[in-house]
Motif scaffolding. Structure first.
Motif, PDB file in Angstrom:
ATOM      1  N   LEU A 184      31.525 134.592 127.883  1.00 44.18           N
ATOM      2  CA  LEU A 184      31.586 135.064 126.496  1.00 44.18           C
ATOM      3  C   LEU A 184      30.407 135.994 126.196  1.00 44.18           C
ATOM      4  N   THR A 222      34.763 123.802 117.654  1.00 45.11           N
ATOM      5  CA  THR A 222      36.007 124.460 118.075  1.00 45.11           C
ATOM      6  C   THR A 222      35.929 125.946 117.716  1.00 45.11           C
ATOM      7  N   GLN A 223      36.867 126.716 118.261  1.00 43.95           N
ATOM      8  CA  GLN A 223      36.936 128.143 117.932  1.00 43.95           C
ATOM      9  C   GLN A 223      37.163 128.311 116.428  1.00 43.95           C
ATOM     10  N   GLU A 224      38.047 127.480 115.910  1.00 49.55           N
ATOM     11  CA  GLU A 224      38.367 127.569 114.487  1.00 49.55           C
ATOM     12  C   GLU A 224      37.112 127.349 113.636  1.00 49.55           C
ATOM     13  N   ALA A 271      34.025 127.771 114.588  1.00 48.85           N
ATOM     14  CA  ALA A 271      33.116 128.904 114.800  1.00 48.85           C
ATOM     15  C   ALA A 271      33.512 130.069 113.900  1.00 48.85           C
ATOM     16  N   ASP A 272      34.828 130.303 113.766  1.00 47.95           N
ATOM     17  CA  ASP A 272      35.304 131.384 112.895  1.00 47.95           C
ATOM     18  C   ASP A 272      34.918 131.096 111.451  1.00 47.95           C
ATOM     19  N   GLY A 323      31.255 134.132 118.281  1.00 54.00           N
ATOM     20  CA  GLY A 323      31.997 133.554 119.393  1.00 54.00           C
ATOM     21  C   GLY A 323      31.723 132.074 119.555  1.00 54.00           C
ATOM     22  N   TYR A 324      32.610 131.454 120.324  1.00 53.72           N
ATOM     23  CA  TYR A 324      32.492 130.028 120.643  1.00 53.72           C
ATOM     24  C   TYR A 324      32.840 129.860 122.116  1.00 53.72           C
TER      25      TYR A 324
END
Ligand code: B1M
Length: 294
Positions: free
Chosen positions: A285, A263-265, A267-268, A274-275
């Motif tokens: 992206l 998920t983006q979360e 990846a952060d 980026g994801y």
């Protein structure tokens, strides 16, 4: 496959948890993959989404998409085209390479675009395979033969999707992290990236941190992509990024991550730049990160 191999597959089948990968399961999958071959291709996002045409067009431009998407509306062939999509879906689900290859060829001959065959039959079929696996109706061997059937089609579709004749717009190194041998989704991203004009260096599957580091030194990519498809292998993102930082290479390129459970979360959390949830978004992206598009 050897009797031992099948025993391992049976052991894997009996295992009920899907978010943990016991050693015997990994061995079983490796054995089975060796038996059936590796899948040198790549796929994309959820099909049949209403804005897919728009996304694809944004990525490839309308002229190229005309060729890639092809026609689904040629009046005379319409019903045969629908049949081809349905049969492709079913035969992929059943892991039958021969009809999958024949139907793919027939579809192309009838003017169906490679992306139509991909998004409207092959990928939905594999998504269904995943659902059946999750619900306990399919086991590892069924997943494998379905993946193998899809490979048959992808070998035909890949050159049609990837060819652009354009000069490379950037260099991309891609690999599936250590402990993980899923490569269909990663390879689909690769096809789309190549199709969008990136030079692609594919490190394959089960890639340990040191191989990522060597590849960065050797190829000096603009972007490094890492895929993970298991919750148990996702932590490798962080380990790889830490190893890259330790080697003093982190600032040389952007790092993006992806794969079904990512998920983006997440990846952060691991410090990626980026994801992307699917192959098209990966292209967008990447272009955004490199300032090629806004
Ligand atoms: Co496996 N498997 N598998 N498997 N397999 C999944 C991933 C699973 C979700 C099935 C399920 O339970 N529903 C589950 C993981 C559960 C979890 O961890 N939460 C699972 C499991 C458990 C396992 C084993 C542990 C099974 C076992 O042994 N008991 C084992 C592990 C082996 C290992 O890696 N060590 C295993 C083995 C296998 C096979 C070898 C049999 C085979 C892989 C064949 C191959 O890849 N060559 C296989 C398959 C085929 C699947 C499913 C059915 C299909 C995966 C796939 O190709 N999807 C899958 C279920 C599912 O995802 N529905 C499953 C189609 C593809 C287009 O989608 O991979 O999501 P996807 O890729 C997308 C995006 O994620 C994104 O773009 C792609 C294209 O749109 N994306 C990126 C991918 N990489 C990206 C990178 C980016 C950006 C975007 O930037 C860098």
């Amino acid at each position: 496959m050897t009797a031992k191999g099948w025993a391992r597959v049976r052991a894997a089948i009996r295992h009920e948890e899907t978010d943990r990968v016991p050693t015997e399961n990994i061995l079983a999958a490796v054995d089975a993959t060796h038996e059936f071959g590796v899948y040198p291709f790549k796929l994309v996002p959820k099909s049949r989404t209403p804005d897919q045409g728009r996304l694809l067009e944004e990525t490839y431009g309308s002229i190229k998409m005309g060729r890639l998407i092809g026609s689904r509306l040629g009046e005379a062939n319409m019903s045969r085209q629908e049949e081809i999509l349905d049969q492709l879906y079913e035969h992929t689900l059943d892991g039958e390479v021969e009809p999958v290859v024949e139907l793919t060829q027939e579809g192309l001959e009838l003017g169906m675009g490679p992306l139509v065959l991909l998004f409207e039959a092959l990928i939905p079929s594999l998504e269904e395979v995943g659902r059946l696996f999750e619900s306990g109706e399919y086991f590892v061997p069924e997943m494998l033969v379905a993946a193998r059937a899809m490979q048959g089609a992808m070998e035909i579709l890949k050159p049609l999707i990837a060819e652009t004749g354009a000069k490379p717009i950037g260099k991309f190194v891609m690999g599936t992290v250590k402990g993980d041998i899923h490569d269909i989704g990663k390879n689909l991203c690769n096809i789309m990236l190549e199709g969008a004009g990136f030079e692609l260096i594919n490190l394959g599957v089960n890639v340990p941190p040191e191989v990522f580091i060597e590849a960065i030194k050797e190829h000096q990519p603009d972007v490094l992509g890492m895929s993970a498809f298991l919750t148990s292998t996702m932590p490798m993102f962080k380990r790889n990024i830490e190893a890259i930082e330790k080697a003093g290479l982190r600032d040389q390129m952007k790092i993006i991550v992806g794969g079904a459970p990512v998920t983006q979360e997440y990846a952060d959390t691991v410090g990626a730049d980026g994801y992307a949830p699917d192959a098209n978004s990966t292209v967008r992206l990447t272009k955004k990160l490199l300032g090629i598009i806004e």
